[in-house]
Design a protein around this motif. Sequence first.
Motif, PDB file in Angstrom:
ATOM      1  N   PHE A   1      13.685 -82.635  95.096  1.00  0.00           N
ATOM      2  CA  PHE A   1      14.535 -82.186  93.985  1.00  0.00           C
ATOM      3  C   PHE A   1      16.012 -82.332  94.334  1.00  0.00           C
ATOM      4  CE2 PHE A   1      17.112 -78.809  92.132  1.00  0.00           C
ATOM      5  CZ  PHE A   1      16.969 -79.080  90.782  1.00  0.00           C
ATOM      6  N   TYR A   2      16.386 -81.887  95.541  1.00  0.00           N
ATOM      7  CA  TYR A   2      17.797 -81.986  95.945  1.00  0.00           C
ATOM      8  C   TYR A   2      18.255 -83.450  96.024  1.00  0.00           C
ATOM      9  CZ  TYR A   2      18.354 -77.020  97.037  1.00  0.00           C
ATOM     10  OH  TYR A   2      18.459 -75.660  96.950  1.00  0.00           O
TER      11      TYR A   2
ATOM     12  N   LEU B   1      18.718 -84.618  92.530  1.00  0.00           N
ATOM     13  CA  LEU B   1      19.913 -84.006  91.951  1.00  0.00           C
ATOM     14  C   LEU B   1      21.181 -84.730  92.406  1.00  0.00           C
ATOM     15  CD1 LEU B   1      20.705 -81.540  90.165  1.00  0.00           C
ATOM     16  CD2 LEU B   1      21.003 -80.244  92.276  1.00  0.00           C
ATOM     17  N   GLN B   2      21.146 -85.246  93.632  1.00  0.00           N
ATOM     18  CA  GLN B   2      22.310 -85.944  94.183  1.00  0.00           C
ATOM     19  C   GLN B   2      22.386 -87.396  93.722  1.00  0.00           C
ATOM     20  OE1 GLN B   2      22.477 -85.842  98.445  1.00  0.00           O
ATOM     21  NE2 GLN B   2      24.492 -86.786  98.569  1.00  0.00           N
TER      22      GLN B   2
ATOM     23  N   PRO C   1      21.061 -87.378  88.906  1.00  0.00           N
ATOM     24  CA  PRO C   1      21.159 -86.029  88.322  1.00  0.00           C
ATOM     25  C   PRO C   1      20.542 -85.904  86.932  1.00  0.00           C
ATOM     26  CG  PRO C   1      23.317 -87.108  88.402  1.00  0.00           C
ATOM     27  CD  PRO C   1      22.383 -87.942  89.227  1.00  0.00           C
TER      28      PRO C   1
ATOM     29  N   ALA D   1      16.953 -84.363  87.292  1.00  0.00           N
ATOM     30  CA  ALA D   1      16.753 -83.108  88.025  1.00  0.00           C
ATOM     31  C   ALA D   1      17.517 -81.983  87.331  1.00  0.00           C
ATOM     32  CB  ALA D   1      17.221 -83.260  89.471  1.00  0.00           C
ATOM     33  N   PHE D   2      16.786 -80.935  86.919  1.00  0.00           N
ATOM     34  CA  PHE D   2      17.414 -79.813  86.222  1.00  0.00           C
ATOM     35  C   PHE D   2      16.823 -78.505  86.718  1.00  0.00           C
ATOM     36  CE2 PHE D   2      17.916 -83.419  83.411  1.00  0.00           C
ATOM     37  CZ  PHE D   2      19.228 -83.296  82.993  1.00  0.00           C
ATOM     38  N   TYR D   3      17.610 -77.427  86.597  1.00  0.00           N
ATOM     39  CA  TYR D   3      17.101 -76.108  86.955  1.00  0.00           C
ATOM     40  C   TYR D   3      17.567 -75.098  85.912  1.00  0.00           C
ATOM     41  CZ  TYR D   3      21.803 -75.627  89.028  1.00  0.00           C
ATOM     42  OH  TYR D   3      23.155 -75.605  89.228  1.00  0.00           O
TER      43      TYR D   3
ATOM     44  N   ALA E   1      12.912 -75.006  88.678  1.00  0.00           N
ATOM     45  CA  ALA E   1      13.563 -76.323  88.663  1.00  0.00           C
ATOM     46  C   ALA E   1      12.520 -77.369  88.314  1.00  0.00           C
ATOM     47  CB  ALA E   1      14.192 -76.630  90.024  1.00  0.00           C
TER      48      ALA E   1
ATOM     49  N   ILE F   1      11.658 -81.825  88.392  1.00  0.00           N
ATOM     50  CA  ILE F   1      11.936 -83.245  88.612  1.00  0.00           C
ATOM     51  C   ILE F   1      11.316 -83.986  87.430  1.00  0.00           C
ATOM     52  CG2 ILE F   1      11.546 -85.234  90.117  1.00  0.00           C
ATOM     53  CD1 ILE F   1      11.214 -83.257  92.433  1.00  0.00           C
TER      54      ILE F   1
ATOM     55  N   GLU G   1      21.809 -83.672  80.466  1.00  0.00           N
ATOM     56  CA  GLU G   1      22.824 -83.598  81.509  1.00  0.00           C
ATOM     57  C   GLU G   1      24.205 -83.326  80.893  1.00  0.00           C
ATOM     58  OE1 GLU G   1      24.365 -86.264  85.322  1.00  0.00           O
ATOM     59  OE2 GLU G   1      23.398 -87.237  83.618  1.00  0.00           O
TER      60      GLU G   1
END
Length: 391
Positions: free
Chosen positions: A284-285, A288-289, A292, A295-297, A366, A368, A377
């Motif tokens: 996930f991290y 997110l990088q 993005p 990937a959401f939370y 979170a 993916i 986004e």
Amino acid sequence: MKLIHRNFDKNNSGSVKLVPEESEDMWHAYNLVAEGDHLRASTVRKVNMESATGSTSAQKVNTTLTIQVESVDFDSQACVLRVKGRNVQENPYVKMGAYHTIDLELNRAFTLGKHEWDSVAQDRLDLACDPSQRADLAAIVMQEGLAHICLVTSSMTLVRARIENTIPRKKRGSCTQHDKAMNKFYEQVVQGLVRHINFNVVKAVLVASPGFVKEQFCHYMFQMATTSEDKETRALLEHRPKFVMVHSSSGHKQALREALSDPAVASRLADTKAAGEVKALDAFYNMLQNEPARAFYGINHTERANEAQAIETLLISDSLFRSRDLQTRRRYVKLVDSVRENCGDVKIFSSLHISGEQLSQLSGIAAILRFPMPDLEEEEAQETSSDDDNT
């Protein structure tokens, strides 16, 4: 966790009687008992007793109470669950509606009743009561003609299969009968492995033996998987990295202890239970990088992504299912059920583990995504900008 009885009606209302047998079971009980449930268990109550002369004295009596749960507190150090609520059944020592706190302890039975056993609660119950669902380490302890296939939990070893064959000795100048018998033996072990091990749960498989039996078996197993038409047998190739070979003195179950105590094995198998969750959080991290838009939370954005059937992996903390607000709990349960219906993977993190603590910092939920959602986004960026303006 030992299941004594289970009684649900067609609306999933009902009760279960359970006996926690190890410390991990108390954690499962903490996640099962919720506000509004009915809990029945033996307890100690201090009551005022009147003697024949009319004098009164305080005495402790053992009794069985049924309370409607109002709060739950888990003491992980003492391994005790303290459940507070009001008495809802007539009792000679406790008035109806009176408050009482029941301490749930190891090896003491309790009965838990719910108006609705939702999917998350039933999954937790199955996880607690089925050793094969929580044993994340499997082991094959073997020697020529003898093998034990085991599941290993934090406090017990469960033998799922015992394979024993007579192996002819090698003769000078001819090993045909011996090799043929060993191949048949290896085939039976592979069949037992496929039948009894759930590779979606198990994170590592220990193969222990004296001599070169373990190497020969692994070579045979992966050769068999390469040529087999059976889907489950071929799947062994995907799980090849999970197999760890180590020396043992024999193929008896008792030899597993020496294999597990090997320092190299201990470091390799350390914390296997959380390995899948840690990997998912890392993924996930990274997403997110690097991407993005995938990937959401936070509950709102996660629900929006689910409406588009975009969630590939849902990461959710078990602490969210302990919400005192029934509607909030149902909201999370509904989301989990929907993601599973859409063929998404759901990872429920323990809030006691470091990965669960990290997820809690991201609101406890979170996702993916299967594909980018740039509109979501942009919406998130606008909300962040609006929050900054308000401050």
